[in-house]
Write a protein that holds these residues in place. Structure first.
Motif, PDB file in Angstrom:
ATOM      1  N   ASN A  22      25.482 -15.021 -26.244  1.00  8.73           N
ATOM      2  CA  ASN A  22      25.771 -13.584 -26.362  1.00  8.73           C
ATOM      3  C   ASN A  22      27.182 -13.194 -25.906  1.00  8.73           C
ATOM      4  O   ASN A  22      27.362 -12.145 -25.292  1.00  8.73           O
ATOM      5  CB  ASN A  22      24.760 -12.742 -25.559  1.00  8.73           C
ATOM      6  CG  ASN A  22      23.347 -12.956 -25.983  1.00  8.73           C
ATOM      7  OD1 ASN A  22      23.073 -13.098 -27.170  1.00  8.73           O
ATOM      8  ND2 ASN A  22      22.434 -12.993 -25.037  1.00  8.73           N
ATOM      9  N   ALA A  24      29.697 -11.864 -27.323  1.00 11.14           N
ATOM     10  CA  ALA A  24      30.207 -10.589 -27.850  1.00 11.14           C
ATOM     11  C   ALA A  24      29.849  -9.425 -26.934  1.00 11.14           C
ATOM     12  O   ALA A  24      30.497  -8.383 -26.961  1.00 11.14           O
ATOM     13  CB  ALA A  24      29.672 -10.339 -29.258  1.00 11.14           C
ATOM     14  N   ARG A  25      28.859  -9.591 -26.101  1.00 10.78           N
ATOM     15  CA  ARG A  25      28.411  -8.532 -25.205  1.00 10.78           C
ATOM     16  C   ARG A  25      28.882  -8.730 -23.764  1.00 10.78           C
ATOM     17  O   ARG A  25      28.520  -7.974 -22.884  1.00 10.78           O
ATOM     18  CB  ARG A  25      26.898  -8.430 -25.262  1.00 10.78           C
ATOM     19  CG  ARG A  25      26.418  -8.169 -26.696  1.00 10.78           C
ATOM     20  CD  ARG A  25      24.966  -7.896 -26.721  1.00 10.78           C
ATOM     21  NE  ARG A  25      24.673  -6.680 -25.994  1.00 10.78           N
ATOM     22  CZ  ARG A  25      24.200  -5.572 -26.533  1.00 10.78           C
ATOM     23  NH1 ARG A  25      23.980  -5.522 -27.816  1.00 10.78           N
ATOM     24  NH2 ARG A  25      23.934  -4.527 -25.784  1.00 10.78           N
ATOM     25  N   TRP A  26      29.687  -9.761 -23.520  1.00 12.18           N
ATOM     26  CA  TRP A  26      30.151 -10.055 -22.175  1.00 12.18           C
ATOM     27  C   TRP A  26      31.328  -9.164 -21.795  1.00 12.18           C
ATOM     28  O   TRP A  26      32.143  -8.805 -22.636  1.00 12.18           O
ATOM     29  CB  TRP A  26      30.614 -11.486 -22.069  1.00 12.18           C
ATOM     30  CG  TRP A  26      29.529 -12.505 -22.193  1.00 12.18           C
ATOM     31  CD1 TRP A  26      28.220 -12.305 -22.528  1.00 12.18           C
ATOM     32  CD2 TRP A  26      29.677 -13.894 -22.028  1.00 12.18           C
ATOM     33  NE1 TRP A  26      27.548 -13.486 -22.549  1.00 12.18           N
ATOM     34  CE2 TRP A  26      28.427 -14.488 -22.256  1.00 12.18           C
ATOM     35  CE3 TRP A  26      30.737 -14.706 -21.706  1.00 12.18           C
ATOM     36  CZ2 TRP A  26      28.208 -15.851 -22.157  1.00 12.18           C
ATOM     37  CZ3 TRP A  26      30.527 -16.065 -21.611  1.00 12.18           C
ATOM     38  CH2 TRP A  26      29.269 -16.624 -21.832  1.00 12.18           C
ATOM     39  N   PRO A  27      31.470  -8.882 -20.514  1.00 10.84           N
ATOM     40  CA  PRO A  27      32.663  -8.165 -20.046  1.00 10.84           C
ATOM     41  C   PRO A  27      33.910  -9.030 -20.270  1.00 10.84           C
ATOM     42  O   PRO A  27      33.854 -10.262 -20.141  1.00 10.84           O
ATOM     43  CB  PRO A  27      32.419  -7.966 -18.550  1.00 10.84           C
ATOM     44  CG  PRO A  27      30.969  -8.247 -18.330  1.00 10.84           C
ATOM     45  CD  PRO A  27      30.521  -9.145 -19.446  1.00 10.84           C
ATOM     46  N   GLU A  28      35.002  -8.394 -20.592  1.00  7.89           N
ATOM     47  CA  GLU A  28      36.246  -9.116 -20.837  1.00  7.89           C
ATOM     48  C   GLU A  28      36.661  -9.960 -19.635  1.00  7.89           C
ATOM     49  O   GLU A  28      37.185 -11.068 -19.787  1.00  7.89           O
ATOM     50  CB  GLU A  28      37.358  -8.117 -21.181  1.00  7.89           C
ATOM     51  CG  GLU A  28      38.648  -8.782 -21.591  1.00  7.89           C
ATOM     52  CD  GLU A  28      39.704  -7.783 -22.027  1.00  7.89           C
ATOM     53  OE1 GLU A  28      40.884  -8.147 -21.957  1.00  7.89           O
ATOM     54  OE2 GLU A  28      39.352  -6.661 -22.434  1.00  7.89           O
ATOM     55  N   GLY A  62      25.013 -10.697 -20.877  1.00  6.21           N
ATOM     56  CA  GLY A  62      25.074  -9.683 -21.922  1.00  6.21           C
ATOM     57  C   GLY A  62      23.782  -8.918 -22.074  1.00  6.21           C
ATOM     58  O   GLY A  62      23.628  -7.850 -21.515  1.00  6.21           O
ATOM     59  N   LEU A  63      22.857  -9.473 -22.804  1.00  4.61           N
ATOM     60  CA  LEU A  63      21.598  -8.779 -23.057  1.00  4.61           C
ATOM     61  C   LEU A  63      20.641  -8.947 -21.883  1.00  4.61           C
ATOM     62  O   LEU A  63      20.564 -10.016 -21.291  1.00  4.61           O
ATOM     63  CB  LEU A  63      20.931  -9.317 -24.323  1.00  4.61           C
ATOM     64  CG  LEU A  63      21.690  -9.103 -25.623  1.00  4.61           C
ATOM     65  CD1 LEU A  63      20.974  -9.798 -26.769  1.00  4.61           C
ATOM     66  CD2 LEU A  63      21.842  -7.627 -25.913  1.00  4.61           C
TER      67      LEU A  63
END
Length: 81
Positions: A22, A24-28, A62-63
Motif C-alpha cells: 500500500n 500509495a497511501r504512505w506518508p511521504e 496505509g490502510l
C-alpha cells in the motif's frame, strides 16, 4: 515442489530488499526514510516472499488493518526460521 521456507540471515536494514504494501497511501516521510536505507519494491507476495527469501523485510502501512489481517504473520515467519 515450491521453494522451502526460510528467513533471511540479513542483520542490517541498509540495502535490504523490502516489499512495500500500500505505498500509495504512505506518508511521504516514511517513503523518503525507507528509500534512503533499503531497496524498496512493490509487494508481490508479501509474507510468502519474506519466508522464501524473495524479500528481506515487508512494510505494511496505509490502510487500517484488523487483527485477522495480520495475526497469521508472526506464526508464518516463526515457522520459517
Amino acid at each position: 515442489m515450491g521453494p522451502s521456507a526460510r528467513v533471511t540471515e540479513r542483520t542490517r536494514i541498509r540495502g535490504a530488499r523490502t516489499q512495500a504494501l500500500n505505498p500509495a497511501r504512505w506518508p511521504e516521510e516514511l517513503l523518503t526514510a525507507l528509500h534512503r536505507q533499503v531497496f524498496l519494491m512493490a509487494s508481490m507476495g508479501c509474507i510468502v516472499d519474506l519466508v522464501t527469501g524473495g524479500a528481506d523485510a515487508v512494510v505494511i502501512a496505509g490502510l487500517p488493518m484488523g487483527y485477522e489481517d495480520v495475526s497469521p504473520m508472526p506464526v508464518i515467519v516463526t515457522e520459517a526460521g
